[in-house]
Design a protein around this motif. Structure first.
Motif, PDB file in Angstrom:
ATOM      1  N   THR A 123     -18.765   0.358  -4.552  1.00 55.66           N
ATOM      2  CA  THR A 123     -18.566  -0.429  -5.775  1.00 55.66           C
ATOM      3  C   THR A 123     -17.523  -1.524  -5.597  1.00 55.66           C
ATOM      4  OG1 THR A 123     -16.835   1.045  -6.626  1.00 55.66           O
ATOM      5  CG2 THR A 123     -19.124   1.629  -7.122  1.00 55.66           C
ATOM      6  N   GLY A 124     -16.682  -1.407  -4.548  1.00 56.14           N
ATOM      7  CA  GLY A 124     -15.611  -2.377  -4.342  1.00 56.14           C
ATOM      8  C   GLY A 124     -14.403  -2.148  -5.227  1.00 56.14           C
ATOM      9  N   GLU A 125     -14.412  -1.084  -6.018  1.00 60.13           N
ATOM     10  CA  GLU A 125     -13.302  -0.791  -6.926  1.00 60.13           C
ATOM     11  C   GLU A 125     -12.063  -0.367  -6.145  1.00 60.13           C
ATOM     12  OE1 GLU A 125     -12.208   2.176 -10.686  1.00 60.13           O
ATOM     13  OE2 GLU A 125     -14.111   2.378  -9.615  1.00 60.13           O
ATOM     14  N   VAL A 126     -10.907  -0.888  -6.566  1.00 61.77           N
ATOM     15  CA  VAL A 126      -9.629  -0.568  -5.924  1.00 61.77           C
ATOM     16  C   VAL A 126      -8.716   0.100  -6.940  1.00 61.77           C
ATOM     17  CG1 VAL A 126      -7.554  -1.504  -4.850  1.00 61.77           C
ATOM     18  CG2 VAL A 126      -9.790  -2.440  -4.259  1.00 61.77           C
ATOM     19  N   GLN A 127      -8.091   1.185  -6.526  1.00 59.39           N
ATOM     20  CA  GLN A 127      -7.115   1.877  -7.368  1.00 59.39           C
ATOM     21  C   GLN A 127      -5.812   2.032  -6.590  1.00 59.39           C
ATOM     22  OE1 GLN A 127      -8.842   5.593  -8.679  1.00 59.39           O
ATOM     23  NE2 GLN A 127      -9.930   4.614 -10.376  1.00 59.39           N
ATOM     24  N   GLY A 128      -4.746   1.427  -7.130  1.00 59.70           N
ATOM     25  CA  GLY A 128      -3.440   1.573  -6.510  1.00 59.70           C
ATOM     26  C   GLY A 128      -2.641   2.676  -7.182  1.00 59.70           C
ATOM     27  N   PHE A 129      -1.683   3.242  -6.471  1.00 59.33           N
ATOM     28  CA  PHE A 129      -0.856   4.305  -7.044  1.00 59.33           C
ATOM     29  C   PHE A 129       0.536   4.275  -6.427  1.00 59.33           C
ATOM     30  CE2 PHE A 129      -3.827   5.922  -3.873  1.00 59.33           C
ATOM     31  CZ  PHE A 129      -2.977   6.365  -2.875  1.00 59.33           C
ATOM     32  N   ASN A 130       1.501   4.669  -7.220  1.00 57.58           N
ATOM     33  CA  ASN A 130       2.888   4.751  -6.776  1.00 57.58           C
ATOM     34  C   ASN A 130       3.559   5.861  -7.573  1.00 57.58           C
ATOM     35  OD1 ASN A 130       5.252   4.200  -5.450  1.00 57.58           O
ATOM     36  ND2 ASN A 130       5.654   2.251  -6.471  1.00 57.58           N
ATOM     37  N   GLN A 131       3.875   6.968  -6.905  1.00 60.04           N
ATOM     38  CA  GLN A 131       4.391   8.160  -7.585  1.00 60.04           C
ATOM     39  C   GLN A 131       5.647   8.674  -6.888  1.00 60.04           C
ATOM     40  OE1 GLN A 131       0.994  10.714  -7.129  1.00 60.04           O
ATOM     41  NE2 GLN A 131      -0.058   9.901  -8.926  1.00 60.04           N
TER      42      GLN A 131
END
Length: 353
Positions: A123-131
């Motif tokens: 899908t090309g979807e990008v999910q960033g995260f910072n925890q």
């Protein structure tokens, strides 16, 4: 992020079509024989590079990462700066501050950050995260939609307010820089990270009343699924899915158990192994294909056994009878002849002889 140590993050679970880049940073105090600072880069669940405050070296863990560092010195410079300059100083200061906020003087304490991105290659979807986590509990996390920090602990509220006001370049790294690097890593490590190997699939059953196990072994990568279908529909009831386990050669294995059903319905069942980008491996449930450690006694085998017994048993009896006769003959001693010399007979009976 409810963990105590960095290494607990190194697991292989992920969706069939997602790639991930994760950076783990751990600062600790009071932990015997453990560095005060540890950093690691993990691509699709594989450790790509690591550093720590004890050895003071940046070590590529994959050949493709070593090649990338050699070809892109600016990339190597960023890693060195993060490992030995920026992050150690920042995390040491934050650890000191957190101990003050929690009114702690001694003991074992661990402060961690997990940042990075996931990219769906379909899908090309990008999910960033910072925890962030402290002493095994969630401390702060970034909400990219609102670009604000979530603070579940009262001690984190002051930090949250300050970081909300600063508006750093964090979002750009999570949604642009890291996805670009992830694609770069996938290109450099294509031969290992993006290779696909299909498994050999076997149907196994311990006893006639045991579940039928569909066992797939030798596949790569581990982002695969194994299901049972009946008449083309996926089954959930009566199916027990096993864990994905590593093989000694770097491939993986998994199994899915199906509870026994009526024999007339067996032809309606099939086991399906799915790996994104390749054709499904479909194995139809067939009694003849099931490998077992039990044998069904066949009528022909019984007939052969009875015939062999009928032929061999009389021979055994004859041999046993002959042996008995010979044995008895050996036990009977010969009597003295009537013509024997009487002097020899009296001499043999004389106790003084």
């Amino acid at each position: 992020m409810k963990t105590l140590f960095l290494f607990l993050f190194f697991c292989h679970g992920s969706s069939p079509v997602k790639h991930s880049l994760k950076y783990f940073v751990t600062a600790s105090s009071g932990v015997p024989n453990f560095p005060e600072f540890v950093g690691a880069a993990v691509v699709d669940g594989h450790l790509a590079a690591s550093c720590d405050s004890s050895r003071k070296i940046l070590e590529p863990k994959q050949e493709w990462m070593k090649t990338l560092f050699e070809n892109e010195p600016l990339h190597l410079d960023w890693y060195n700066a993060e490992c030995f300059e920026t992050q150690p100083i920042l995390f040491k200061a934050t650890m000191y501050s957190l101990k003050q906020r929690f009114n702690q003087s001694g003991g074992v304490h661990v402060f961690q950050r997990m940042s990075g991105c996931e990219w769906d290659d379909e899908t090309g979807e990008v999910q960033g995260f910072n925890q962030y986590g402290y002493d095994g509990e969630d401390f702060m996390s970034l909400d990219l939609k609102t670009e604000t920090w979530i603070a579940p602990k009262p001690q984190a509220v002051t930090i949250k307010l300050r970081w909300d006001a600063e508006k750093t370049r964090t979002k750009m790294f999570l949604t642009q820089t890291f996805p670009e690097w992830l694609n770069k890593y996938l290109a450099f490590g294509k031969s290992s990270l993006q290779r696909t190997e299909l498994p050999s699939v076997s149907l196994l059953q311990k006893t006639p009343s045991s579940p039928v196990s569909c066992h797939a072994s030798g596949f790569y990568p581990d982002r695969a699924s194994l299901i049972w279908r009946k008449d083309g529909e996926e089954l959930h009831e009566g199916v027990d899915l096993g864990e994905t386990l590593p093989n000694h050669d770097g491939t993986f294995q998994m199994s899915a158990d199906l509870k026994p059903s009526a024999s007339e319905d067996w032809g309606k069942y099939e086991c399906v192994f799915h790996l994104s980008g390749v054709k499904d491996v479909v194995t139809r449930l067939d009694k003849a294909a099931i490998r077992t450690n039990w044998e069904t006694e066949k009528p022909g085998d019984v007939t052969i056994l009875l015939t062999a017994t009928a032929v061999v048993l009389p021979l055994i009896l004859i041999i046993a009878a002959a042996g008995f006769i010979v044995y008895k003959m050996k036990k009977v001693k010969p009597r003295p002849s009537p013509a024997a010399d009487s002097s020899e007979l009296s001499e043999s009976l004389n106790p003084e002889t």
